[in-house]
Design a protein around this motif. Structure first.
Motif, short mmCIF file in Angstrom:
data_model
loop_
_atom_site.label_atom_id
_atom_site.label_comp_id
_atom_site.label_asym_id
_atom_site.label_seq_id
_atom_site.Cartn_x
_atom_site.Cartn_y
_atom_site.Cartn_z
N ASN A 207 0.42 -0.96 -0.39
CA ASN A 207 0.04 0.12 0.17
C ASN A 207 0.69 0.97 -0.30
OD1 ASN A 207 -3.17 -0.92 0.55
ND2 ASN A 207 -2.08 -2.42 1.42
N LYS A 208 1.58 1.36 -0.10
CA LYS A 208 3.32 2.35 -0.19
C LYS A 208 2.98 3.54 -1.23
CE LYS A 208 6.78 0.30 -3.79
NZ LYS A 208 8.15 -0.53 -2.97
N LYS A 209 1.94 3.20 -2.10
CA LYS A 209 1.75 4.32 -3.28
C LYS A 209 0.43 4.88 -2.49
CE LYS A 209 3.37 1.58 -7.40
NZ LYS A 209 2.62 1.39 -8.88
N SER A 210 -0.25 4.47 -2.36
CA SER A 210 -1.42 4.71 -1.21
C SER A 210 -1.46 5.83 -0.05
CB SER A 210 -2.47 4.16 -1.11
OG SER A 210 -3.32 4.79 -0.65
N LEU A 211 -0.10 5.27 0.66
CA LEU A 211 -0.11 6.23 1.84
C LEU A 211 1.24 7.38 1.23
CD1 LEU A 211 1.83 3.16 3.38
CD2 LEU A 211 -0.31 4.81 3.96
N ILE A 212 1.62 7.08 0.48
CA ILE A 212 2.58 8.22 -0.46
C ILE A 212 1.59 9.38 -0.64
CG2 ILE A 212 3.91 9.19 -2.06
CD1 ILE A 212 6.35 6.23 -1.41
N ARG A 213 0.59 8.85 -1.27
CA ARG A 213 -0.36 9.97 -1.91
C ARG A 213 -1.19 10.64 -0.92
NH1 ARG A 213 -3.50 6.09 -3.97
NH2 ARG A 213 -1.84 5.96 -6.14
N HIS A 214 -1.01 10.15 -0.70
CA HIS A 214 -2.00 10.91 0.47
C HIS A 214 -1.56 11.63 1.88
CE1 HIS A 214 -5.79 9.93 -1.13
NE2 HIS A 214 -5.58 8.19 -1.75
N SER A 215 -0.01 11.46 2.16
CA SER A 215 0.72 11.97 2.44
C SER A 215 0.76 11.67 4.26
CB SER A 215 0.88 13.27 2.50
OG SER A 215 1.69 13.70 1.06
N ILE A 216 1.02 9.96 4.04
CA ILE A 216 0.50 9.00 5.42
C ILE A 216 1.85 8.78 5.38
CG2 ILE A 216 -0.27 7.30 7.25
CD1 ILE A 216 -3.22 8.67 5.06
N TYR A 217 2.60 8.52 7.29
CA TYR A 217 3.26 7.94 6.66
C TYR A 217 3.36 6.81 8.35
CZ TYR A 217 5.67 12.17 5.26
OH TYR A 217 5.53 13.28 4.17
N PRO A 218 3.62 5.29 7.36
CA PRO A 218 3.62 4.42 8.60
C PRO A 218 4.65 3.90 9.95
CG PRO A 218 4.72 3.66 6.33
CD PRO A 218 3.85 5.05 7.17
N LYS A 219 4.57 3.81 10.85
CA LYS A 219 5.37 3.55 11.97
C LYS A 219 5.52 1.98 12.59
CE LYS A 219 5.75 6.75 15.29
NZ LYS A 219 4.99 7.85 15.98
N ILE A 220 6.22 1.71 12.52
CA ILE A 220 6.39 -0.10 13.57
C ILE A 220 7.19 0.43 14.86
CG2 ILE A 220 7.02 -2.23 12.75
CD1 ILE A 220 6.77 -1.68 9.71
N ILE A 221 6.45 0.31 15.24
CA ILE A 221 6.94 -0.13 16.88
C ILE A 221 7.58 -1.73 17.64
CG2 ILE A 221 6.83 0.60 19.07
CD1 ILE A 221 4.89 2.70 18.65
N CYS A 222 8.34 -1.87 16.61
CA CYS A 222 9.14 -3.10 17.03
C CYS A 222 10.23 -3.37 16.16
CB CYS A 222 8.32 -4.56 16.51
SG CYS A 222 8.59 -5.97 16.75
N SER A 223 11.42 -4.24 16.72
CA SER A 223 12.33 -4.61 16.19
C SER A 223 12.94 -6.02 16.13
CB SER A 223 13.54 -4.04 17.29
OG SER A 223 14.10 -4.03 18.23
N GLU A 224 12.68 -6.42 16.10
CA GLU A 224 12.62 -8.07 16.58
C GLU A 224 11.81 -9.14 15.68
OE1 GLU A 224 14.26 -9.90 19.92
OE2 GLU A 224 15.62 -8.25 20.09
N PRO A 225 11.97 -10.12 14.83
CA PRO A 225 11.10 -10.62 14.77
C PRO A 225 10.28 -11.38 15.82
CG PRO A 225 12.43 -11.10 13.55
CD PRO A 225 13.26 -10.15 14.67
N VAL A 226 8.77 -11.22 15.43
CA VAL A 226 7.47 -11.94 16.52
C VAL A 226 6.86 -13.22 16.11
CG1 VAL A 226 6.24 -11.88 17.96
CG2 VAL A 226 8.11 -9.64 17.62
N TYR A 227 7.00 -14.47 16.17
CA TYR A 227 6.10 -15.44 15.82
C TYR A 227 4.97 -16.10 16.37
CZ TYR A 227 10.72 -15.83 13.24
OH TYR A 227 12.01 -15.84 12.16
N VAL A 228 3.97 -16.30 15.04
CA VAL A 228 2.79 -16.81 15.47
C VAL A 228 2.07 -17.44 14.83
CG1 VAL A 228 2.40 -14.85 16.54
CG2 VAL A 228 1.90 -14.70 14.59
N GLU A 229 1.30 -18.73 15.62
CA GLU A 229 0.53 -19.19 14.44
C GLU A 229 -0.92 -18.68 13.95
OE1 GLU A 229 0.37 -22.91 16.54
OE2 GLU A 229 2.20 -23.47 16.92
N THR A 230 -0.62 -18.73 12.66
CA THR A 230 -1.73 -18.49 11.83
C THR A 230 -1.62 -19.00 10.34
OG1 THR A 230 -3.24 -16.81 11.55
CG2 THR A 230 -0.74 -16.21 11.70
N ASP A 231 -2.67 -18.11 9.81
CA ASP A 231 -2.34 -18.55 7.66
C ASP A 231 -2.30 -17.32 7.85
OD1 ASP A 231 -3.37 -18.22 5.84
OD2 ASP A 231 -4.20 -20.26 5.82
#
Length: 352
Positions: A207-231
């Motif tokens: 979704n980076k094109k849409s984020l850039i188009r509307h000047s919205i910046y994603p921010k991730i608060i997590c630095s290490e891989p976190v594993y979960v069981e899911t599909d």
């Protein structure tokens, strides 16, 4: 069923009864012979005749007792599958008939429940198709207008607008595809241990094109891989749906910097992925119905892009996977969704 067929069904009773009668007469006759008492043949025939008459009387009584049930079976057969004739059973007179009646009622109740569920699903599906077609008409019309506008010399701007409308079509097609797959969910999921941080980055990149188009910046608060069981395929759809909504309801907010924050927390017995935007928020009166099918709410009615199915599908997917999906929101200040991955307690619901 007539009396002769009734007797035919009870031929075993007839054989046992007469063998038993003959054995009793023979035993009594031998006893009398041992006692030097002579029994005439007429007396033996008389005893046998009395037993036969009693047996016939009992068979007639048994037939009359069963006749209402036979009449019901004939009506059901003549009705050729008509439910009214099949379910209209007469009063039960034997334990066997009572059990048959109970089985019939329980079977019909189960059939009626499944039929009602199927009809509701079909009704929702048809309604969703209509909504989806209506939604797809808008970007298609916009693209046609852009192509037909010969006076527009800004090719790059036109292509960018077409790309934006194409994203809407792609998202609509994806939602249609996942809605169809959800009916056979138990045949279309695979549980793996996946890095949820990697999936979040994948969705952001998509979704980076849409984020850039509307000047919205994603921010991730997590630095290490976190594993979960899911599909991974299904949960990516859920994360993507939340992000698409966050962009949709944040793009027109007047802020110097607009952020959508992804935070992953390990809370011991569960891992929580939160997705927070700074959008227009959800009105208080709409919050209890966010996960209802076709509910667009006050915000959704402001745009033709909303079908009211995105969060409904997301909630159903999370329920099927055994994950939690909740949110908190304040009108005018944004919305925060939580996807909850329970450790060791993931229950996969295979009933579609």
């Amino acid at each position: 069923m007539n009396f002769l067929k009734h007797m035919k069904d009870r031929i075993g009773y007839l054989i046992v009864y007469f063998i038993n009668t003959l054995l009793i007469i023979l035993t009594m006759n031998l006893t009398l012979i041992i006692s030097h008492v002579h029994v005439t043949r007429g007396n033996i025939l008389y005893a046998f005749l009395i037993s036969t008459v009693l047996f016939i009387i009992f068979m007639i009584y048994d037939y009359l007792r069963m006749k209402p049930f036979y009449s019901y079976l004939n009506r059901a057969l003549d009705g050729k599958g008509d439910l009214d004739s099949i379910l209209n059973i007469s009063e039960t007179r034997t334990e066997e008939q009572a059990i048959f009646n109970q089985i019939l009622e329980e079977s019909y109740r189960g059939y009626a429940d499944k039929l009602a569920k199927y009809e509701e699903n079909q009704k929702q599906y048809v309604y969703f198709i209509n909504q989806w077609v209506h939604q797809m008409k808008t970007p298609v019309s916009v693209i046609n207008l852009l192509i037909q506008d010969k006076s527009n010399e800004n090719i790059n701007g036109t292509l960018e607008s077409i790309a934006e409308e194409n994203e809407k079509i792609t998202h609509g097609l994806e939602m249609m595809l996942y809605n169809a797959r959800l009916t056979q969910f138990n045949l279309d999921f695979k549980v793996d241990k996946v890095d949820i941080l990697s999936l979040v980055r994948q969705v952001i990149n998509n979704n980076k094109k849409s984020l850039i188009r509307h000047s919205i910046y994603p921010k991730i608060i997590c630095s290490e891989p976190v594993y979960v069981e899911t599909d991974s395929k299904w949960i990516v759809f859920v994360i993507n749906q939340i992000l698409v909504n966050a962009i949709k309801y944040s793009k027109d907010v007047d802020l110097e910097e607009k952020h959508i924050t992804f935070e992953i927390k390990d809370e011991g017995n569960k891992i929580v992925l939160s997705i927070e935007d700074q959008g227009i928020g959800i009105p208080k009166e709409d919050r209890s119905r966010v996960f209802n099918a076709f509910f667009t709410g006050k915000n959704g009615r402001k745009t033709s892009e909303s079908t009211g199915m995105g969060m409904y599908l997301s909630k159903r997917i999370c329920n099927e996977l055994g994950h939690g999906l909740t949110f908190e929101s304040e009108e005018g200040k944004g919305t925060k969704f939580f996807i909850i991955f329970y450790k060791g307690k993931t229950i996969f619901n295979t009933e579609a």
